[in-house]
Structures are given as C-alpha cells and as structure tokens.
Scaffold this active site. Sequence first.
Site, PDB file in Angstrom:
ATOM      1  N   LYS A  44     -10.600  43.510  14.739  1.00  0.00           N
ATOM      2  CA  LYS A  44     -11.207  44.976  14.438  1.00  0.00           C
ATOM      3  C   LYS A  44     -10.546  46.045  15.479  1.00  0.00           C
ATOM      4  O   LYS A  44     -10.007  45.884  16.502  1.00  0.00           O
ATOM      5  CB  LYS A  44     -12.761  44.752  14.736  1.00  0.00           C
ATOM      6  CG  LYS A  44     -13.331  44.589  16.187  1.00  0.00           C
ATOM      7  CD  LYS A  44     -13.215  46.099  16.847  1.00  0.00           C
ATOM      8  CE  LYS A  44     -13.658  45.669  18.237  1.00  0.00           C
ATOM      9  NZ  LYS A  44     -13.048  46.541  19.743  1.00  0.00           N
ATOM     10  N   ALA A  60      -7.412  42.770  24.370  1.00  0.00           N
ATOM     11  CA  ALA A  60      -6.747  44.104  24.040  1.00  0.00           C
ATOM     12  C   ALA A  60      -7.453  45.178  23.115  1.00  0.00           C
ATOM     13  O   ALA A  60      -7.184  46.290  23.000  1.00  0.00           O
ATOM     14  CB  ALA A  60      -5.611  43.346  22.898  1.00  0.00           C
ATOM     15  N   GLY A  61      -8.736  44.835  23.227  1.00  0.00           N
ATOM     16  CA  GLY A  61      -9.673  45.885  22.707  1.00  0.00           C
ATOM     17  C   GLY A  61      -9.775  45.656  21.122  1.00  0.00           C
ATOM     18  O   GLY A  61     -10.116  46.380  20.438  1.00  0.00           O
ATOM     19  N   LEU A  62      -9.546  44.235  20.612  1.00  0.00           N
ATOM     20  CA  LEU A  62      -9.266  44.130  19.235  1.00  0.00           C
ATOM     21  C   LEU A  62     -10.474  42.722  18.950  1.00  0.00           C
ATOM     22  O   LEU A  62     -10.432  42.488  17.675  1.00  0.00           O
ATOM     23  CB  LEU A  62      -7.942  43.539  18.896  1.00  0.00           C
ATOM     24  CG  LEU A  62      -6.741  44.655  19.130  1.00  0.00           C
ATOM     25  CD1 LEU A  62      -5.550  44.023  18.687  1.00  0.00           C
ATOM     26  CD2 LEU A  62      -7.135  45.970  18.372  1.00  0.00           C
ATOM     27  N   ALA A  63     -11.244  42.518  19.860  1.00  0.00           N
ATOM     28  CA  ALA A  63     -12.250  41.503  19.366  1.00  0.00           C
ATOM     29  C   ALA A  63     -11.563  40.213  19.017  1.00  0.00           C
ATOM     30  O   ALA A  63     -12.662  39.274  18.275  1.00  0.00           O
ATOM     31  CB  ALA A  63     -13.189  42.038  18.678  1.00  0.00           C
ATOM     32  N   GLY A  66     -11.267  37.298  20.327  1.00  0.00           N
ATOM     33  CA  GLY A  66     -12.535  35.959  20.920  1.00  0.00           C
ATOM     34  C   GLY A  66     -13.596  36.182  19.939  1.00  0.00           C
ATOM     35  O   GLY A  66     -14.156  34.977  19.586  1.00  0.00           O
ATOM     36  N   SER A  67     -14.402  37.451  19.906  1.00  0.00           N
ATOM     37  CA  SER A  67     -15.272  37.491  19.167  1.00  0.00           C
ATOM     38  C   SER A  67     -14.956  36.861  17.587  1.00  0.00           C
ATOM     39  O   SER A  67     -15.811  36.432  16.904  1.00  0.00           O
ATOM     40  CB  SER A  67     -15.858  39.003  18.984  1.00  0.00           C
ATOM     41  OG  SER A  67     -16.109  39.206  20.207  1.00  0.00           O
ATOM     42  N   SER A  68     -14.004  37.416  17.160  1.00  0.00           N
ATOM     43  CA  SER A  68     -13.625  37.101  15.691  1.00  0.00           C
ATOM     44  C   SER A  68     -13.520  35.725  15.425  1.00  0.00           C
ATOM     45  O   SER A  68     -13.839  35.012  14.547  1.00  0.00           O
ATOM     46  CB  SER A  68     -12.339  37.708  15.237  1.00  0.00           C
ATOM     47  OG  SER A  68     -12.326  37.769  13.844  1.00  0.00           O
ATOM     48  N   ASP A 123     -19.793  41.753  20.025  1.00  0.00           N
ATOM     49  CA  ASP A 123     -18.943  42.088  18.885  1.00  0.00           C
ATOM     50  C   ASP A 123     -19.087  41.009  17.922  1.00  0.00           C
ATOM     51  O   ASP A 123     -18.419  41.351  16.724  1.00  0.00           O
ATOM     52  CB  ASP A 123     -17.608  42.316  19.154  1.00  0.00           C
ATOM     53  CG  ASP A 123     -17.340  43.594  19.901  1.00  0.00           C
ATOM     54  OD1 ASP A 123     -18.384  44.579  19.769  1.00  0.00           O
ATOM     55  OD2 ASP A 123     -16.278  43.705  20.449  1.00  0.00           O
TER      56      ASP A 123
HETATM   57  P1  ATP Z   1     -13.431  43.314  22.716  1.00  0.00           P
HETATM   58  O1  ATP Z   1     -12.718  44.284  21.879  1.00  0.00           O
HETATM   59  O2  ATP Z   1     -14.808  42.604  21.882  1.00  0.00           O
HETATM   60  O3  ATP Z   1     -13.885  43.646  23.962  1.00  0.00           O
HETATM   61  P2  ATP Z   1     -11.241  42.016  23.504  1.00  0.00           P
HETATM   62  O4  ATP Z   1      -9.979  42.131  22.429  1.00  0.00           O
HETATM   63  O5  ATP Z   1     -10.878  42.977  24.533  1.00  0.00           O
HETATM   64  O6  ATP Z   1     -12.565  42.046  23.034  1.00  0.00           O
HETATM   65  P3  ATP Z   1     -10.816  39.316  23.886  1.00  0.00           P
HETATM   66  O7  ATP Z   1      -9.466  39.004  23.406  1.00  0.00           O
HETATM   67  O8  ATP Z   1     -11.813  38.944  22.524  1.00  0.00           O
HETATM   68  O9  ATP Z   1     -10.883  40.628  24.068  1.00  0.00           O
HETATM   69  O10 ATP Z   1     -11.007  38.286  25.005  1.00  0.00           O
HETATM   70  C1  ATP Z   1     -11.545  38.621  26.167  1.00  0.00           C
HETATM   71  C2  ATP Z   1     -11.770  37.487  27.287  1.00  0.00           C
HETATM   72  O11 ATP Z   1     -12.196  36.294  26.384  1.00  0.00           O
HETATM   73  C3  ATP Z   1     -10.432  36.955  27.480  1.00  0.00           C
HETATM   74  O12 ATP Z   1     -10.490  36.981  28.967  1.00  0.00           O
HETATM   75  C4  ATP Z   1     -10.313  35.481  27.168  1.00  0.00           C
HETATM   76  O13 ATP Z   1     -10.182  34.521  28.306  1.00  0.00           O
HETATM   77  C5  ATP Z   1     -11.826  35.041  26.529  1.00  0.00           C
HETATM   78  N1  ATP Z   1     -11.668  34.430  25.601  1.00  0.00           N
HETATM   79  C6  ATP Z   1     -12.357  33.250  25.293  1.00  0.00           C
HETATM   80  N2  ATP Z   1     -12.222  32.767  24.103  1.00  0.00           N
HETATM   81  C7  ATP Z   1     -11.272  33.537  23.537  1.00  0.00           C
HETATM   82  C8  ATP Z   1     -10.468  33.273  22.259  1.00  0.00           C
HETATM   83  N3  ATP Z   1     -10.703  32.303  21.453  1.00  0.00           N
HETATM   84  N4  ATP Z   1      -9.624  34.146  21.981  1.00  0.00           N
HETATM   85  C9  ATP Z   1      -9.241  35.316  23.072  1.00  0.00           C
HETATM   86  N5  ATP Z   1      -9.934  35.324  23.930  1.00  0.00           N
HETATM   87  C10 ATP Z   1     -10.831  34.434  24.490  1.00  0.00           C
END
Ligand code: ATP
Length: 287
Positions: A10, A97-100, A102-104, A136
């Site tokens: 996202k 990266a701010g692209l969610a 892990g949440s996805s 998210d």
């Molecule tokens: P958001 O935009 O929701 O803040 P994000 O893109 O900044 O998310 P993510 O890539 O979702 O961050 O990951 C953040 C942390 O979650 C990482 O430190 C990672 O170790 C942990 N994590 C746990 N499971 C996963 C997964 N399946 N994919 C990516 N990161 C994961």
Amino acid sequence: MKLFMKAPAKINLALDVLNKRDDGYHEVKMVMTTIDLADRLELECTDHEKIRVSTSSGFLPEDHRNLAYRAAQLLQTRFEVNKGVTISIDKQIPVAAGLAGGSSDAAAVLRGLNRLWRLNLSMQELAEIGSEIGSDVAFCVYGGTAVATGRGEILSPISPPPPCWVVLAKPNVGVSTKDMYRQLQMGDIKHPDVDGLVEAIERRNYRKMCEKMENVFEPLVMKKVSQVALIKRKMNDLGADGVLMSGSGPTVFALTKSESRMRRLVNGLRGFCPNVYHVRSMGGKET
Ligand code: ATP
C-alpha cells in the site's frame, strides 16, 4: 491442498496524526491505496499442527516474529484448528519501507487460511483479527482504497484514485515506524487536508489529488534520511505530478499520467537509488 495468494503493498496518499491516546496508540487519519507491487505466498495445509514459514528474503525472521506466522497462529489457537500450514513467501515488497509488506503478508495468510481451514469467517471478522496483529492489517485484508481512522483499523472505503503510473524509490535504509511515532512532536504538526484529498479522489480530479497529498512524517524523516529529500527533489525535477513519502518512510513515490515521463523518472532515479519500481494500477481490490 495448496493455495497461492498475492499480498499487495500500500501507499499513503495522506497521513495525519491527530493525537496520542491514553492507551499509547496514536489516533490517525489517512488515505491508503493498494498498488500492483506484491509478495507471493504459497500456503499448503498439513495434517500435523506445525506452522512453518520460509521467505526468499534471507534476513527476515521465520518464527513467531514473522507477521505471517502470527496470523496463522492466531487463527489456529482462536478456532482450535488441528491442522497446520507451510507458508512460503516470495518477498517482492521492500522491508521496513512504509509499504506495509509484513501487514499484507499477514492479511493474505488470514484470507488464505480462512479458505484452506474452512473457517467461514467474514471479511469483517478477518479484519478484526488482523488488527490484533498490526494497525495496517485490517486495511490489507480488504485492499482497495480507504480512509483509515482510529489507530488505522477503522476503514471507510472510497473510490480508487484516477489511474496513473506510480514510481517508487526506496533509499537503502529501513525506518522503524515505532521510532518515528516516538520522535513526532505533536505541537509541530501541520495537518494535511485529508477531507480535501478524499473529495478530489471522489471527483476524479487528478491534479487536485496530487496537490493535496501530504504526510506528517515526511519533514521528520527528511531531516534524518537525506536521501528522502534528494529523491523528492529529483522526482519533482523529472516532472512528476505529485511526490510523497509513504507511511513512516523511507520509500518515496511519484505519480504521473504519462508513460514517457514514467520512463524518465525510472531512468533518472536508477542512477543514485538502488531500489526503483514502477507500477500501473492503484486502488484495485484483491480477489
Ligand atoms: P508499515 O507501512 O505498515 O509501517 P513497513 O513497510 O514500514 O510497514 P514492514 O515491511 O511491514 O514495514 O516490516 C516492518 C518489520 O516487520 C520489519 O522489521 C520486519 O522484520 C518485520 N516483519 C515481520 N514479518 C514480516 C514479513 N512477512 N514481511 C516483512 N517484514 C516483516
């Protein structure tokens, strides 16, 4: 039985933080939309109760710290499932990266296991379970385009944004969402016009949408990660219609309607940014 799932990233077209709540969470108001950059998950049901996760990334945890694992474990214990699952994640979305990403992944596991384990849960029930894993995840269960309030789990779907190219550039650093919230000075925030942005999207007014895009984390992250400011400037110089950092960063995205400008952006950014992506569609629902 095997199932293949797509877990799209996202971006935030707007991100406002309204206040800090007594429970420690921040009250947000944001516009989120899915993009066509996705992890691929393979889910295979097993007859023993083990949950196994593997990822193509090489450095992500594969135990209970992985959000995909947590999603499977939560469903298994809550609904007393006596089956297990083997989850293989082909990571395409950059991490932290701010692209969610892990949440996805977690949301894709919830949707997939609902089918594989025949749980018959509604999307709303899956979203509620998802929000126990992360703020998210509820949005990622539905996908599409929505205004998210509360701590991000209260969703009002809106129309998808007018179609355009999205060029994403991620500096070679990860940013911790928790740290960024901790460092945010509530008194210094200039609040984005989120309602104006939503109106522009609903009226299919692309120019106005680009003008109204704003993220309260952007000034903070720009101070810490100089590349964010550089990428923004470069994207504007290369003729992007709108440029914004997504989530708590550090990925920055540029919007353009023109294919040739998209190519110019991609080529111009590749020189000094290691991770550049371009995708076409925004706001589409996953099936
Ligand atoms: P958001 O935009 O929701 O803040 P994000 O893109 O900044 O998310 P993510 O890539 O979702 O961050 O990951 C953040 C942390 O979650 C990482 O430190 C990672 O170790 C942990 N994590 C746990 N499971 C996963 C997964 N399946 N994919 C990516 N990161 C994961």
